[in-house]
Write an enzyme that holds these catalytic residues in place. Structure first.
Site, mmCIF file in Angstrom:
data_model
loop_
_atom_site.group_PDB
_atom_site.id
_atom_site.type_symbol
_atom_site.label_atom_id
_atom_site.label_comp_id
_atom_site.label_asym_id
_atom_site.label_seq_id
_atom_site.Cartn_x
_atom_site.Cartn_y
_atom_site.Cartn_z
ATOM 1 N NE ARG A 1 -3.847 0.763 1.860
ATOM 2 C CZ ARG A 1 -4.983 0.735 2.566
ATOM 3 N NH1 ARG A 1 -5.332 1.355 3.615
ATOM 4 N NH2 ARG A 1 -6.181 0.117 2.014
ATOM 5 C CG HIS B 1 -8.413 0.189 -2.750
ATOM 6 N ND1 HIS B 1 -7.591 -1.191 -2.404
ATOM 7 C CD2 HIS B 1 -8.890 0.523 -1.407
ATOM 8 C CE1 HIS B 1 -7.786 -1.158 -1.112
ATOM 9 N NE2 HIS B 1 -8.493 -0.395 -0.526
ATOM 10 C CD GLN C 1 -13.069 -1.711 -0.287
ATOM 11 O OE1 GLN C 1 -12.025 -1.698 0.713
ATOM 12 N NE2 GLN C 1 -14.395 -2.323 -0.185
ATOM 13 C CG ASP D 1 -13.504 6.585 -0.974
ATOM 14 O OD1 ASP D 1 -13.621 6.657 0.437
ATOM 15 O OD2 ASP D 1 -12.587 6.609 -1.414
ATOM 16 C CB CYS E 1 -14.057 1.423 0.399
ATOM 17 S SG CYS E 1 -13.824 3.217 0.217
ATOM 18 N NE ARG F 1 -10.257 -5.150 0.846
ATOM 19 C CZ ARG F 1 -9.575 -4.172 1.405
ATOM 20 N NH1 ARG F 1 -10.153 -3.077 1.697
ATOM 21 N NH2 ARG F 1 -8.148 -4.283 1.114
HETATM 22 N N1 NVA Z 1 -9.958 6.854 -1.124
HETATM 23 C C1 NVA Z 1 -9.636 6.510 0.237
HETATM 24 C C2 NVA Z 1 -9.853 5.130 0.044
HETATM 25 C C3 NVA Z 1 -9.367 4.219 1.464
HETATM 26 C C4 NVA Z 1 -9.689 3.033 1.655
HETATM 27 C C5 NVA Z 1 -7.882 6.853 0.336
HETATM 28 O O1 NVA Z 1 -7.338 6.764 -0.680
HETATM 29 O O2 NVA Z 1 -7.727 7.245 1.426
HETATM 30 N N1 CP Z 2 -11.114 -0.150 2.787
HETATM 31 C C1 CP Z 2 -9.792 -0.113 3.275
HETATM 32 O O1 CP Z 2 -9.026 -0.377 2.100
HETATM 33 O O2 CP Z 2 -9.615 -0.101 4.367
HETATM 34 P P1 CP Z 2 -8.287 0.172 5.196
HETATM 35 O O3 CP Z 2 -7.703 1.665 4.881
HETATM 36 O O4 CP Z 2 -8.641 0.259 6.634
HETATM 37 O O5 CP Z 2 -7.306 -0.991 4.863
#
Ligand code: NVA
Ligand code: CP
Length: 301
Positions: A102, A129, A132, A219, A259, A287
């Site tokens: 990540r 992502h 997800q 989101d 998400c 997930r």
């Molecule tokens: N768009 C959000 C998704 C988190 C799972 C982010 O990147 O923070």
């Molecule tokens: N939705 C998601 O990816 O959650 P986290 O940021 O908690 O991993």
């Protein structure tokens, strides 16, 4: 399939195959049927951003498959002190059976895959992502028993989620309507992909996008790394919210997906969130199952 870097790389058949395996693994787990398909294997998980779901579901999933997972914070790795990702990839390939990462830049994930020789899984970048969205598709199919012809609506930022949802939902046969404010549209590569689909629409009016929707998705307005823009974004995204007015124009049996984490009274009202909490937490649960399927396909014999 050698890696899961982005959904643009996957065929519809590969996506459906992962979803079918995810359903099977979910069934097996619920019925106590052991599935040690990755016995003795190790997944390294590199995190440059926070996580609850991704970390815990990968770690637990790997354990349930008979393997183990290592949490590798970039703060502690030499990568955080500037060791190139190309070298990290070649080193980790000597120890591990797979890497989940990540991070911010999509190019970092692609480099890891290019320079290492083990499967790489994208656990979120600024661009996409995919894990997800595989879980989201599994959830949508559980609730609606099909994809073909469903109206999928996303309201909010044209961010990593909007990018992956657009690609994933179109690939499996849904009609996709996005409502994003001017200046916050999805990535040009995604719009280039979507332009060949007659059943794709990008508009600025959330009510227009939500009309007759079977699935409503939103989101956060400010993603990880955009905290400094939060105030500006609150102004830009005002009205881009799943609320009672949006629910009224969607189908009466529409499901709501998020998400997570969610910011109540920003992209979704607390009321709608709680009314649809079962769907949203089923989505979070998936997930685990979807990622186990990804790991089995990539790392399994
Ligand atoms: N768009 C959000 C998704 C988190 C799972 C982010 O990147 O923070
Ligand atoms: N939705 C998601 O990816 O959650 P986290 O940021 O908690 O991993």
């Amino acid at each position: 399939m050698k890696h899961l870097l982005k959904l643009l790389d996957l065929s519809t058949e590969e996506i459906i195959d992962i979803l079918n395996l995810a359903d099977q693994l979910k069934y097996e787990q619920k019925h106590g049927i052991p599935h040690n398909k990755l016995k003795g294997m190790t997944l390294g998980m590199i995190f440059q951003k926070s996580s609850t779901r991704t970390r815990v579901s990968f770690e637990t999933g790997m354990y349930q498959l008979g393997g183990q997972a290592l949490f590798l914070s970039s703060k502690d790795l030499q990568i955080g002190r500037g060791e190139p990702v190309q070298d990290t990839a070649r080193v980790l390939s000597r120890y591990l059976n797979g890497i989940m990462i990540r991070t911010f830049e999509q190019s970092e994930v692609e480099d890891l895959a290019e320079f290492g020789n083990i499967p790489v899984i994208n656990g979120l970048t600024d661009f996409c992502h995919p894990c997800q969205v595989l879980a989201d598709l599994q959830t949508i199919r559980e609730y609606k028993n099909k994809f073909d012809g469903l109206n999928f609506c996303y309201i909010g930022d044209g961010n990593n989620m909007a990018n992956s949802l657009t690609v994933g939902c179109l690939k499996v046969g849904m009609n996709v309507s996005l409502a994003c404010p001017e200046g916050y549209h999805p990535d040009p590569k995604v719009l280039e992909f979507a332009k060949d689909y007659k059943n794709f629409k990008l508009v600025s009016d959330p009510m227009e996008a939500a009309a007759d929707a079977d699935v409503l998705y939103t989101d956060v307005w400010a993603s990880m790394g955009q905290e400094g823009e939060a105030e500006k974004r609150k102004v830009a995204f005002k009205g881009y919210q799943i609320n009672d007015d949006i629910m009224r124009v969607a189908k009466s049996d529409a499901i709501v997906q998020h998400c997570l984490p969610a910011h109540r009274e920003e992209e979704i009202t607390a009321k709608v969130f709680e009314q649809h909490a079962v769907e949203i937490f089923d989505e979070a649960e998936n997930r685990l199952h979807a990622q186990k399927a990804v790991m089995v396909r990539l790392m399994g014999k």
